[in-house]
Design a protein around this motif. Sequence first.
Motif, PDB file in Angstrom:
ATOM      1  N   GLY A 118       0.823  -1.205   0.000  1.00 46.28           N
ATOM      2  CA  GLY A 118       0.000   0.000   0.000  1.00 46.28           C
ATOM      3  C   GLY A 118       0.852   1.248   0.000  1.00 46.28           C
ATOM      4  O   GLY A 118       2.058   1.211   0.203  1.00 46.28           O
ATOM      5  N   VAL A 119       0.199   2.353  -0.238  1.00 48.27           N
ATOM      6  CA  VAL A 119       0.857   3.649  -0.361  1.00 48.27           C
ATOM      7  C   VAL A 119       1.105   4.252   1.016  1.00 48.27           C
ATOM      8  O   VAL A 119       0.233   4.212   1.890  1.00 48.27           O
ATOM      9  N   ARG A 120       2.297   4.829   1.193  1.00 47.24           N
ATOM     10  CA  ARG A 120       2.667   5.559   2.403  1.00 47.24           C
ATOM     11  C   ARG A 120       3.045   6.995   2.016  1.00 47.24           C
ATOM     12  O   ARG A 120       3.193   7.314   0.850  1.00 47.24           O
ATOM     13  N   TRP A 121       3.213   7.867   3.031  1.00 42.29           N
ATOM     14  CA  TRP A 121       3.548   9.265   2.767  1.00 42.29           C
ATOM     15  C   TRP A 121       4.748   9.438   1.837  1.00 42.29           C
ATOM     16  O   TRP A 121       4.695  10.277   0.922  1.00 42.29           O
ATOM     17  N   PRO A 122       5.855   8.697   2.022  1.00 40.32           N
ATOM     18  CA  PRO A 122       6.982   8.891   1.102  1.00 40.32           C
ATOM     19  C   PRO A 122       6.626   8.619  -0.362  1.00 40.32           C
ATOM     20  O   PRO A 122       7.204   9.224  -1.266  1.00 40.32           O
ATOM     21  N   ASP A 123       5.678   7.732  -0.600  1.00 42.86           N
ATOM     22  CA  ASP A 123       5.233   7.454  -1.972  1.00 42.86           C
ATOM     23  C   ASP A 123       4.460   8.623  -2.563  1.00 42.86           C
ATOM     24  O   ASP A 123       4.312   8.725  -3.782  1.00 42.86           O
ATOM     25  N   LEU A 124       3.942   9.485  -1.709  1.00 39.75           N
ATOM     26  CA  LEU A 124       3.096  10.594  -2.138  1.00 39.75           C
ATOM     27  C   LEU A 124       3.822  11.940  -2.121  1.00 39.75           C
ATOM     28  O   LEU A 124       3.196  12.984  -2.304  1.00 39.75           O
ATOM     29  N   ALA A 125       5.116  11.917  -1.916  1.00 36.38           N
ATOM     30  CA  ALA A 125       5.893  13.150  -1.747  1.00 36.38           C
ATOM     31  C   ALA A 125       5.746  14.113  -2.925  1.00 36.38           C
ATOM     32  O   ALA A 125       5.816  15.325  -2.737  1.00 36.38           O
ATOM     33  N   HIS A 126       5.531  13.594  -4.121  1.00 36.29           N
ATOM     34  CA  HIS A 126       5.468  14.465  -5.304  1.00 36.29           C
ATOM     35  C   HIS A 126       4.048  14.697  -5.807  1.00 36.29           C
ATOM     36  O   HIS A 126       3.861  15.256  -6.888  1.00 36.29           O
ATOM     37  N   VAL A 127       3.044  14.299  -5.036  1.00 36.05           N
ATOM     38  CA  VAL A 127       1.656  14.497  -5.438  1.00 36.05           C
ATOM     39  C   VAL A 127       1.304  15.978  -5.327  1.00 36.05           C
ATOM     40  O   VAL A 127       1.592  16.620  -4.325  1.00 36.05           O
ATOM     41  N   ARG A 128       0.701  16.494  -6.360  1.00 40.79           N
ATOM     42  CA  ARG A 128       0.258  17.887  -6.389  1.00 40.79           C
ATOM     43  C   ARG A 128      -1.139  17.926  -6.989  1.00 40.79           C
ATOM     44  O   ARG A 128      -1.572  16.998  -7.650  1.00 40.79           O
ATOM     45  N   GLY A 129      -1.838  19.036  -6.794  1.00 46.45           N
ATOM     46  CA  GLY A 129      -3.152  19.185  -7.398  1.00 46.45           C
ATOM     47  C   GLY A 129      -4.218  18.521  -6.559  1.00 46.45           C
ATOM     48  O   GLY A 129      -4.103  18.425  -5.352  1.00 46.45           O
ATOM     49  N   ALA A 130      -5.249  18.048  -7.216  1.00 44.44           N
ATOM     50  CA  ALA A 130      -6.385  17.457  -6.508  1.00 44.44           C
ATOM     51  C   ALA A 130      -6.555  16.001  -6.915  1.00 44.44           C
ATOM     52  O   ALA A 130      -6.339  15.636  -8.069  1.00 44.44           O
ATOM     53  N   LEU A 131      -6.945  15.186  -5.971  1.00 43.41           N
ATOM     54  CA  LEU A 131      -7.269  13.788  -6.208  1.00 43.41           C
ATOM     55  C   LEU A 131      -8.742  13.580  -5.911  1.00 43.41           C
ATOM     56  O   LEU A 131      -9.315  14.282  -5.077  1.00 43.41           O
ATOM     57  N   ALA A 132      -9.325  12.598  -6.550  1.00 47.80           N
ATOM     58  CA  ALA A 132     -10.699  12.212  -6.238  1.00 47.80           C
ATOM     59  C   ALA A 132     -10.666  11.163  -5.140  1.00 47.80           C
ATOM     60  O   ALA A 132      -9.696  10.406  -5.015  1.00 47.80           O
ATOM     61  N   GLY A 133     -11.709  11.117  -4.339  1.00 50.90           N
ATOM     62  CA  GLY A 133     -11.781  10.131  -3.273  1.00 50.90           C
ATOM     63  C   GLY A 133     -11.641   8.707  -3.780  1.00 50.90           C
ATOM     64  O   GLY A 133     -11.021   7.854  -3.152  1.00 50.90           O
ATOM     65  N   ALA A 134     -12.179   8.442  -4.967  1.00 55.82           N
ATOM     66  CA  ALA A 134     -12.106   7.099  -5.551  1.00 55.82           C
ATOM     67  C   ALA A 134     -10.669   6.691  -5.870  1.00 55.82           C
ATOM     68  O   ALA A 134     -10.372   5.497  -5.959  1.00 55.82           O
ATOM     69  N   ASP A 135      -9.782   7.678  -6.040  1.00 56.20           N
ATOM     70  CA  ASP A 135      -8.373   7.366  -6.300  1.00 56.20           C
ATOM     71  C   ASP A 135      -7.730   6.622  -5.139  1.00 56.20           C
ATOM     72  O   ASP A 135      -6.701   5.975  -5.318  1.00 56.20           O
ATOM     73  N   LEU A 136      -8.325   6.702  -3.960  1.00 58.83           N
ATOM     74  CA  LEU A 136      -7.763   6.053  -2.775  1.00 58.83           C
ATOM     75  C   LEU A 136      -8.245   4.619  -2.595  1.00 58.83           C
ATOM     76  O   LEU A 136      -7.684   3.876  -1.793  1.00 58.83           O
TER      77      LEU A 136
END
Length: 177
Positions: free
Chosen positions: A58-76
């Motif tokens: 599963g995804v952890r904070w370090p995997d998300l370090a470069h995420v920008r913009g908006a995500l949809a709830g379904a993306d999770l």
Amino acid sequence: MRARVVVVVGACGGVGASTLAALLALRAVRAGTSPVLVDLAATGGGVDVLLGTEDLPGVRWPDLAHVRGALAGADLDGALPTWRGVDVLGGDRRGGAPPRAAVEALWPALEERYGVVVVDAPAAALADDAVGGVLATRPHLLLVTGQDVRGVAAGLTAAAGLEAGGAPGAQLVLRRR
């Protein structure tokens, strides 16, 4: 419908704030609500180690370090490790505080996707910009501290930090050793 947000702040280490946060999220599962447990600690592996999920995919904070913009709830959906029906977003052995931009990008998706968002935030994180965005949503705040001299001193400092950060009115949870 926006998620109910509960932020559990440990005034100092070892008072059981992470355990309380995990149990609140588990309670939401038992009440039929979809919860996520978000660990905002800068050190890696906090909630993951507590729950025994550090080796689950599963995804952890370090995997998300470069995420920008908006995500949809379904993306999770299916992206986070799960413990007893609770999706968990935390750090890992790579460590590092959740980046502000990642928290800002994920926060609306968390509130859209889940009925309850339980945040485990250490007292040291109160000054962090990433936590400031979470506290600005006016969640239920629980300040956990010990019933000893060290706990009272840490609790007073954390309470002052909450007030200065624009989040007064935290409910106090005292833990007797």
